[in-house]
Design a protein around this motif. Structure first.
Motif, mmCIF file in Angstrom:
data_model
loop_
_atom_site.group_PDB
_atom_site.id
_atom_site.type_symbol
_atom_site.label_atom_id
_atom_site.label_comp_id
_atom_site.label_asym_id
_atom_site.label_seq_id
_atom_site.Cartn_x
_atom_site.Cartn_y
_atom_site.Cartn_z
ATOM 1 N N SER A 198 0.845 -1.199 0.000
ATOM 2 C CA SER A 198 0.000 0.000 0.000
ATOM 3 C C SER A 198 0.880 1.248 0.000
ATOM 4 O O SER A 198 1.939 1.279 0.621
ATOM 5 C CB SER A 198 -0.913 0.003 1.231
ATOM 6 N N LEU A 199 0.428 2.253 -0.703
ATOM 7 C CA LEU A 199 1.164 3.511 -0.822
ATOM 8 C C LEU A 199 0.538 4.526 0.125
ATOM 9 O O LEU A 199 -0.656 4.818 0.031
ATOM 10 C CB LEU A 199 1.096 4.011 -2.266
ATOM 11 N N HIS A 200 1.351 5.060 1.033
ATOM 12 C CA HIS A 200 0.818 5.829 2.155
ATOM 13 C C HIS A 200 1.050 7.329 2.009
ATOM 14 O O HIS A 200 2.126 7.777 1.586
ATOM 15 C CB HIS A 200 1.464 5.367 3.462
ATOM 16 N N TYR A 201 0.041 8.063 2.429
ATOM 17 C CA TYR A 201 0.117 9.523 2.500
ATOM 18 C C TYR A 201 0.332 9.926 3.953
ATOM 19 O O TYR A 201 -0.240 9.329 4.872
ATOM 20 C CB TYR A 201 -1.178 10.126 1.958
ATOM 21 N N GLN A 202 1.166 10.937 4.152
ATOM 22 C CA GLN A 202 1.450 11.435 5.497
ATOM 23 C C GLN A 202 1.199 12.932 5.555
ATOM 24 O O GLN A 202 1.660 13.686 4.695
ATOM 25 C CB GLN A 202 2.908 11.151 5.874
ATOM 26 N N GLN A 204 1.794 16.050 8.152
ATOM 27 C CA GLN A 204 2.567 16.353 9.360
ATOM 28 C C GLN A 204 3.170 15.040 9.871
ATOM 29 O O GLN A 204 3.903 14.386 9.159
ATOM 30 C CB GLN A 204 1.697 17.085 10.373
ATOM 31 N N ASP A 205 2.846 14.615 11.077
ATOM 32 C CA ASP A 205 3.448 13.384 11.603
ATOM 33 C C ASP A 205 2.503 12.188 11.542
ATOM 34 O O ASP A 205 2.817 11.117 12.072
ATOM 35 C CB ASP A 205 3.886 13.595 13.070
ATOM 36 N N VAL A 206 1.361 12.361 10.911
ATOM 37 C CA VAL A 206 0.350 11.291 10.871
ATOM 38 C C VAL A 206 0.433 10.552 9.547
ATOM 39 O O VAL A 206 0.265 11.150 8.480
ATOM 40 C CB VAL A 206 -1.069 11.866 11.072
ATOM 41 N N VAL A 207 0.696 9.241 9.614
ATOM 42 C CA VAL A 207 0.698 8.384 8.430
ATOM 43 C C VAL A 207 -0.682 7.743 8.307
ATOM 44 O O VAL A 207 -1.167 7.102 9.241
ATOM 45 C CB VAL A 207 1.777 7.288 8.521
ATOM 46 N N TYR A 208 -1.302 7.924 7.152
ATOM 47 C CA TYR A 208 -2.654 7.400 6.949
ATOM 48 C C TYR A 208 -2.563 5.963 6.443
ATOM 49 O O TYR A 208 -2.677 5.685 5.251
ATOM 50 C CB TYR A 208 -3.429 8.298 5.988
ATOM 51 N N ASP A 209 -2.356 5.054 7.421
ATOM 52 C CA ASP A 209 -2.204 3.640 7.094
ATOM 53 C C ASP A 209 -3.392 2.810 7.569
ATOM 54 O O ASP A 209 -3.311 1.575 7.629
ATOM 55 C CB ASP A 209 -0.898 3.090 7.681
ATOM 56 N N MET A 222 -9.355 -1.159 7.778
ATOM 57 C CA MET A 222 -8.237 -2.037 7.444
ATOM 58 C C MET A 222 -6.911 -1.312 7.635
ATOM 59 O O MET A 222 -6.673 -0.268 7.017
ATOM 60 C CB MET A 222 -8.376 -2.505 5.982
ATOM 61 N N LYS A 223 -6.054 -1.851 8.503
ATOM 62 C CA LYS A 223 -4.698 -1.308 8.644
ATOM 63 C C LYS A 223 -3.822 -1.942 7.568
ATOM 64 O O LYS A 223 -3.733 -3.159 7.473
ATOM 65 C CB LYS A 223 -4.127 -1.582 10.030
ATOM 66 N N VAL A 224 -3.189 -1.107 6.767
ATOM 67 C CA VAL A 224 -2.414 -1.597 5.630
ATOM 68 C C VAL A 224 -0.931 -1.299 5.845
ATOM 69 O O VAL A 224 -0.555 -0.479 6.678
ATOM 70 C CB VAL A 224 -2.906 -0.946 4.317
ATOM 71 N N LYS A 225 -0.105 -1.954 5.062
ATOM 72 C CA LYS A 225 1.338 -1.744 5.184
ATOM 73 C C LYS A 225 1.934 -1.579 3.789
ATOM 74 O O LYS A 225 1.376 -2.047 2.790
ATOM 75 C CB LYS A 225 1.998 -2.912 5.909
ATOM 76 N N GLY A 226 3.055 -0.882 3.741
ATOM 77 C CA GLY A 226 3.706 -0.670 2.455
ATOM 78 C C GLY A 226 5.094 -0.088 2.649
ATOM 79 O O GLY A 226 5.494 0.274 3.761
ATOM 80 N N ASN A 227 5.840 0.003 1.560
ATOM 81 C CA ASN A 227 7.236 0.432 1.653
ATOM 82 C C ASN A 227 7.457 1.861 1.163
ATOM 83 O O ASN A 227 8.606 2.289 0.979
ATOM 84 C CB ASN A 227 8.143 -0.525 0.868
ATOM 85 N N ARG A 228 6.379 2.625 0.941
ATOM 86 C CA ARG A 228 6.523 4.006 0.482
ATOM 87 C C ARG A 228 5.540 4.917 1.212
ATOM 88 O O ARG A 228 4.339 4.649 1.247
ATOM 89 C CB ARG A 228 6.300 4.101 -1.037
ATOM 90 N N ILE A 229 6.073 6.022 1.764
ATOM 91 C CA ILE A 229 5.266 7.024 2.468
ATOM 92 C C ILE A 229 5.712 8.391 1.971
ATOM 93 O O ILE A 229 6.913 8.647 1.827
ATOM 94 C CB ILE A 229 5.474 6.946 4.001
ATOM 95 N N SER A 230 4.751 9.299 1.720
ATOM 96 C CA SER A 230 5.107 10.657 1.315
ATOM 97 C C SER A 230 4.100 11.661 1.848
ATOM 98 O O SER A 230 2.913 11.346 1.988
ATOM 99 C CB SER A 230 5.175 10.777 -0.210
ATOM 100 N N ASN A 231 4.595 12.877 2.134
ATOM 101 C CA ASN A 231 3.701 13.971 2.517
ATOM 102 C C ASN A 231 3.217 14.743 1.296
ATOM 103 O O ASN A 231 2.588 15.791 1.432
ATOM 104 C CB ASN A 231 4.404 14.916 3.492
#
Length: 321
Positions: A198-202, A204-209, A222-231
């Protein structure tokens, strides 16, 4: 001394804006930054007003700046007078339907770069007396700190002091490329997202996972996981188009990619939490003829794009209601 006679001077009008900003920030440097001018220019403006009045509005020390007793009397009247003049000027323009001046607009990264800026280019071609200053960022906007007049944002404004115009309904969609789905399989249920990247948006300090879905009358979290996070929402979209994983995104942000079939909407019967697009203003004084025309243009352009998604059966026609 008659304040209204003083502020008739054009230069002094600008100087008075500096005075109010210094009072707001308790700092000449911070006021200058807010007004996009040099500290020396702001300091000179303050000295001109004090010289005209014959009093010091602020008490300055090496460590701090505070409002003097004279300033405590003068600054509220100054603010009131400027508001009266601003309202009178706006009333005149409203009556004449004058469309001119500078639009200072804040807009989120993906929506701004890929949709709104081209729409604004067309808008300014139609109204050549307008100029544009944009703040493209996904960060929360402070209208006074960031020197913007209007903001285009997803979600209903949660500050009751703000004024807003709803532009359109915006469903969110779960998106991936054919290439990604060929390699990793197509999830049929949100629970299967645990097997995917899953591709995550962040913000401030909150990751929307944690992704929320509605199916008929049932809510699924659903809590998801992935290898990419960006603000940066635009980067999340680019990763999705590059087959790096699955993203939950605004249907407006993904519209061009969906219509060109660069990505597809997966699990269409499971609907991510929808949102709305709003044009937000800090005060009634900010709602100029240009802002009203921009509101109407944004509604027109958004509806046209959503209609194309409805025509392709990517969205349900209820989104247009």
């Amino acid at each position: 001394m008659n304040l209204f006679l003083i502020i008739l001077d054009n230069m002094l009008l600008e100087d008075l804006h500096v005075v109010l900003k210094v009072a707001e920030f308790r700092s000449i440097t911070a006021a200058a930054t807010s007004l996009d001018m040099r500290t020396g220019t702001a300091s000179a403006a303050l000295k001109r007003v004090e010289a005209e009045l014959g009093v010091s509005l602020f008490v300055r020390t090496t460590r701090q700046l505070r409002i003097s007793s004279a300033g405590e009397k003068y600054i509220p009247q100054c603010q009131q007078a400027l508001q009266i003049l601003s309202q009178a000027k706006q009333n005149m323009k409203d009556g004449l339907d004058i469309v001119e001046g500078e639009l200072r607009l804040a807009v989120s990264s993906d929506l701004g770069r890929n949709l709104v800026i081209p729409w604004l280019d067309e808008f300014m071609d139609d109204y050549p007396d307008l100029s544009l200053r944009t703040n493209i960022s996904d960060s929360n906007i402070d209208f006074y700190r960031d020197s913007v007049d209007i903001a285009l944002r997803y979600g209903f404004p949660d500050d009751s002091n703000l004024y807003g115009f709803k532009i359109c309904n915006v469903p969110r969609l779960t998106c991936a490329t054919h290439e990604y789905l060929t390699q990793h399989g197509t999830p049929k249920h949100p629970h299967e997202l645990s097997e995917h990247n899953s591709l995550h948006y962040q913000l401030q300090d909150v990751v929307y996972d944690v992704w929320n879905f509605r199916h008929e009358s049932n809510d699924i979290k659903m809590k998801v996981k992935g290898n990419r996070i960006s603000n940066d929402g635009d980067l999340v979209r680019r990763w999705c188009v590059a087959s790096k994983g699955i993203a939950v995104k605004s249907s407006l942000d993904m519209a061009a990619d969906l219509l060109a079939q660069r990505v597809v909407n997966i699990m269409p019967e499971y609907h991510p939490t929808p949102t709305e697009l709003w044009l937000i203003c800090p005060s009634k004084q900010s709602i100029s003829p240009a802002v009203r025309l921009l509101r109407d243009r944004l509604r027109e352009k958004s509806r046209d794009l959503l209609s194309q998604l409805v025509e392709k059966k990517i969205l349900d026609e209820s989104v247009l209601s």
